[in-house]
Design an enzyme around this catalytic site. Structure first.
Site, PDB file in Angstrom:
ATOM      1  CE1 TYR A 160      -3.336   2.860   0.531  1.00  0.00           C
ATOM      2  CE2 TYR A 160      -2.254   3.281   2.620  1.00  0.00           C
ATOM      3  CZ  TYR A 160      -3.152   3.657   1.642  1.00  0.00           C
ATOM      4  OH  TYR A 160      -3.853   4.830   1.772  1.00  0.00           O
ATOM      5  CE  LYS A 164      -2.614   6.695  -1.584  1.00  0.00           C
ATOM      6  NZ  LYS A 164      -3.807   7.236  -2.299  1.00  0.00           N
TER       7      LYS A 164
END
Length: 377
Positions: A160, A164
């Protein structure tokens, strides 16, 4: 109201937790918008109806149902857009989502959206990033009231945070790219802290855990591990203000290519104590200390992580706890928003008292429904 002339806003993830509030504030606070477009994988009819009632005939509302990786739908959604606000991403801290899904959605999907915006002469592009692109790092080094210039060895330790960060950087690097009409695109990113507020699925999860645990919230973070959560309405407001700054010649040169931390006056406390602060009035208590020493928790999480790597190809379930998540919960990690205030006049729209009241009112409205739902499982 903020004065904007005939702009068309595209909110990617417009049906999500943050996206809904951005749409609402754009409609309520910004003057002379000609159209607001919502792009999402799921479009909720009740949400659309409430928006239609809010805007009447003053602003055109258009819905685009599709995936970030769908080039054809993106082309239609981006035509004639003035400002794109990209809030959509796959959020996963536990390894439930495949690497391919995370990368193709969070990175490749964001890249495709950016390319499409450039092709369609979209002047402004705002990316909703996260504080997790900074850390905490694997050593759990703390930050106290950090800012954009804080020297910190960042390590993206999960898919994640890696995806990102990759998306954030490619969007920031695109600032100043030429558009077919001879202008240049302005891009910026916002890094909010942990976002709380009405309709937060993470808060609902924590509430459910407390109910299942006999109305006792589990303590997973030390009291000393201070963080500063931020209310969803203030994060949404920061997007609106940044979009305004991108239209002003003197400010778009300042904000272009920059990232900004977004905070408010929510008190600094640990994640566990923050949950208790917002849920104790519902009759939920919390232990004063961790159930076992933190070092032992890390050791157990390490063993679980190693075992899970061995059996992962054969099972679908994932551990409820891992080392990275423990690090997030137990590292002091606080920031300020001074740069956002200086560069684009960000001042929180909602005080802590108002944010707390709105959030607790929502929690009170859903707790009985959650109890009944959990009793049926």
């Amino acid at each position: 109201m903020i004065s904007v002339s005939g702009d068309v806003y595209l909110i990617i993830g417009g049906n999500g937790f943050l996206g809904k509030v951005i749409v609402k504030l754009l409609i309520e606070k910004v003057h002379d918008i000609s159209e607001v477009r919502l792009f999402d994988k799921v479009i909720q009819e009740d949400h659309v109806e409430s928006l239609q009632a809010l805007v009447g005939s003053r602003v055109k509302l258009t819905m685009f149902k599709g995936d970030l990786r769908d080039k054809e739908v993106l082309q239609k959604a981006c035509q004639g857009v003035t400002c794109a606000i990209h809030t959509a991403s796959v959020i996963d801290l536990w390894g439930k989502v495949s690497k391919e899904e995370m990368e193709t959605t969070n990175v490749e999907g964001s890249h495709l959206l950016l390319e499409t915006c450039i092709q369609q002469n979209v002047k402004c592009f705002i990316y909703t990033s996260t504080v997790e692109v900074v850390g905490p790092n694997i050593r759990g080094d703390p930050i106290c009231n950090g800012d954009e210039d804080t020297d910190y060895i960042s390590e993206q330790t999960t898919l994640y945070s890696k995806t990102k960060y990759a998306a954030e950087q490619l969007i920031l690097r695109a600032n100043g790219s030429p558009l077919p009409n001879g202008e240049q695109i302005v891009t910026s990113a916002l890094r909010p802290m942990y976002i709380y507020g009405e309709n937060s699925r993470f808060m609902l999860h924590d509430l459910d855990v407390g109910i299942i645990n006999g109305n006792v919230l589990p303590r997973t973070s030390r009291k000393e591990a201070l963080v500063n959560p931020v209310y969803v309405g203030n994060v949404a407001w920061a997007h609106v203000l940044l979009a305004r700054a991108m239209k002003e010649e003197d400010k778009k040169r300042i904000v272009g290519g920059k990232f900004y931390y977004i905070t408010d006056d929510t008190p600094h406390m640990s994640y566990s104590d923050f949950n208790h602060e917002l849920m104790h009035f519902l009759g939920l208590s919390i232990p004063s200390k961790l159930p076992i020493p933190l070092l032992l928790m890390y050791f157990i999480a390490y063993i679980i992580d190693m075992l899970w790597l061995l059996i992962r190809p054969f099972i679908k379930s994932v551990p409820k706890q891992n080392r990275h998540f423990l690090m997030i919960l137990n590292t002091k990690f606080t920031f300020t928003s001074h740069k956002a205030r200086n560069d684009f006049d960000y001042i929180p729209l909602y005080s802590w008292e108002v944010a707390k009241e709105k959030t607790t009112t929502w929690l009170a409205s859903v707790i009985q429904e959650r109890r009944e739902f959990l009793n049926k499982k």
